[in-house]
Design an enzyme around this catalytic site. Sequence first.
Site, PDB file in Angstrom:
ATOM      1  N   ASP A 270       0.849  -1.184   0.000  1.00  0.00           N
ATOM      2  CA  ASP A 270       0.000   0.000   0.000  1.00  0.00           C
ATOM      3  C   ASP A 270       0.892   1.243   0.000  1.00  0.00           C
ATOM      4  O   ASP A 270       1.833   1.333   0.799  1.00  0.00           O
ATOM      5  CB  ASP A 270      -0.904  -0.004   1.235  1.00  0.00           C
ATOM      6  CG  ASP A 270      -1.946   1.097   1.196  1.00  0.00           C
ATOM      7  OD1 ASP A 270      -3.056   0.834   0.719  1.00  0.00           O
ATOM      8  OD2 ASP A 270      -1.636   2.216   1.654  1.00  0.00           O
TER       9      ASP A 270
ATOM     10  N   ASN B 159      -2.590  12.975  -3.531  1.00  0.00           N
ATOM     11  CA  ASN B 159      -3.633  13.519  -4.403  1.00  0.00           C
ATOM     12  C   ASN B 159      -4.057  14.919  -3.976  1.00  0.00           C
ATOM     13  O   ASN B 159      -4.252  15.811  -4.809  1.00  0.00           O
ATOM     14  CB  ASN B 159      -4.856  12.589  -4.407  1.00  0.00           C
ATOM     15  CG  ASN B 159      -4.638  11.356  -5.270  1.00  0.00           C
ATOM     16  OD1 ASN B 159      -3.945  11.417  -6.281  1.00  0.00           O
ATOM     17  ND2 ASN B 159      -5.225  10.247  -4.872  1.00  0.00           N
TER      18      ASN B 159
ATOM     19  N   ASP C 117      -1.876   9.604 -10.174  1.00  0.00           N
ATOM     20  CA  ASP C 117      -1.951   8.615 -11.258  1.00  0.00           C
ATOM     21  C   ASP C 117      -0.559   8.189 -11.698  1.00  0.00           C
ATOM     22  O   ASP C 117      -0.318   7.006 -12.004  1.00  0.00           O
ATOM     23  CB  ASP C 117      -2.705   9.203 -12.456  1.00  0.00           C
ATOM     24  CG  ASP C 117      -4.201   9.332 -12.201  1.00  0.00           C
ATOM     25  OD1 ASP C 117      -4.681   8.773 -11.186  1.00  0.00           O
ATOM     26  OD2 ASP C 117      -4.886   9.987 -13.008  1.00  0.00           O
TER      27      ASP C 117
ATOM     28  N   GLU D 125      -4.852   2.376  -4.033  1.00  0.00           N
ATOM     29  CA  GLU D 125      -3.393   2.406  -3.976  1.00  0.00           C
ATOM     30  C   GLU D 125      -2.847   1.112  -3.379  1.00  0.00           C
ATOM     31  O   GLU D 125      -1.729   1.076  -2.889  1.00  0.00           O
ATOM     32  CB  GLU D 125      -2.916   3.607  -3.150  1.00  0.00           C
ATOM     33  CG  GLU D 125      -3.212   3.560  -1.673  1.00  0.00           C
ATOM     34  CD  GLU D 125      -4.598   4.090  -1.302  1.00  0.00           C
ATOM     35  OE1 GLU D 125      -4.820   4.343  -0.120  1.00  0.00           O
ATOM     36  OE2 GLU D 125      -5.441   4.248  -2.208  1.00  0.00           O
TER      37      GLU D 125
ATOM     38  N   HIS E 250      -4.271  14.900  -8.685  1.00  0.00           N
ATOM     39  CA  HIS E 250      -4.530  13.523  -9.113  1.00  0.00           C
ATOM     40  C   HIS E 250      -3.614  13.076 -10.257  1.00  0.00           C
ATOM     41  O   HIS E 250      -3.385  11.875 -10.425  1.00  0.00           O
ATOM     42  CB  HIS E 250      -5.998  13.368  -9.530  1.00  0.00           C
ATOM     43  CG  HIS E 250      -6.939  13.388  -8.363  1.00  0.00           C
ATOM     44  ND1 HIS E 250      -7.189  12.273  -7.590  1.00  0.00           N
ATOM     45  CD2 HIS E 250      -7.674  14.396  -7.812  1.00  0.00           C
ATOM     46  CE1 HIS E 250      -8.051  12.587  -6.624  1.00  0.00           C
ATOM     47  NE2 HIS E 250      -8.364  13.864  -6.736  1.00  0.00           N
TER      48      HIS E 250
END
Length: 407
Positions: free
Chosen positions: A258, A266, A275, A301, A271
């Site tokens: 994770d 973010n 990404d 994630e 974002h």
Amino acid sequence: MRDTLLLLSTPLVALIFAVTFLVIWQQDRARTENAALGAGWLMLATAMLISQFSPPHMGRALVAITHVPYTLAGLGIASGILLRVGATPPVRSFLAIGLAGICAMALTQTVGNSIKADLLITNLTSGIIMVITTQIFVVTAKRDGIERFMLVTLILVTAQFFLRPTLAFMFDTAIPPAEYRQSAYYLTLAWLFGFGSVLFGLVQLAASVKDYVNALKTRNATDELSGLLARGEFELRVKTALAKASSENREVALVVGDLDHFKQVNDIWGHQVGDRAIAGFGAMAGAMIRSSDIAGRVGGEEFCILVWRADENIAAGLAERLRARTSELDISEGALDVRLSASFGVAQWRGGEGYRALFARADKALYDAKQSGRNCVRRCGVDAPIVNSDEECQDVQRSAAESDIAA
């Protein structure tokens, strides 16, 4: 009447194939073979329509005029067939053959007076292109059902370019140019080409549809952002692998990872950076695992890897290596230096255990890693030191690979 219907239906079928291939290409423009096939069949339909609707008195000129679109049709179809199996079409050779055929046709039209020479040039030009295509196809293509069937049709189509003129001339020794379209040769060509083109086109269409369906399956099975397996496909493959491990008495382990503080990534950097983080981690993980391992993105994630033929030590080594490399990922935005960290949980599979139970134990170890300050690896229920150095991780992974090869 029957011959008239056949002569009209053949270009219509070719036009239908052209439109179909171009529509398929519009759905997936990366499949350039469909564009080539569509263009080739369009040229073929054009040549046949010119033949059908030109004035009867054109005679030899009709053969010369249609020679160009027939040659272009052969180039397009041949290129499409080769592109589909991953071969590079010899475009220069194809163009050289086509140009030689055009020059030969111009010469016979100027100094000769035999339509048989014109017809022979047309057939030889397309025949030589198809011979080269067949040879490359044999070397490159796979050996599944559709490729075998396509090879058979390729051989038949190639052969007819050499056999058709010979057989027709046996029954029609002299073809007056003005009577060309009423000759036995022309009717033989129409019947053979009509049947052959339908069969040939259907095989190509079946192959394109098969590729399109497979591409859809792959697209649905793959997470677009990370490049790893999507959750549903990942779980399906892991369950299959666990059944295999049970029957073969193999060791496997599960790694759950994770990205730390991902919401802040973010929120603070946007974002697009988030990404890029997902994509970068997915690419890194995909490059570091073995072909026998299974990796997927199972959450926003959160990532998961089933490490095949590995105990908890080997899996922890992989997890530590991933952890160390995560901090090296460059996802910076402009002047901002954005760095990531990740936490991992590891659980070794217990014989007979289902995926859900295995995942729950690995996820519990991940929770422990988060509670321990993040950016670390924790094992499920094993009080053992964590591999800390990158060199140690590489040694562990090398041992896993060697054991896999030895078996």
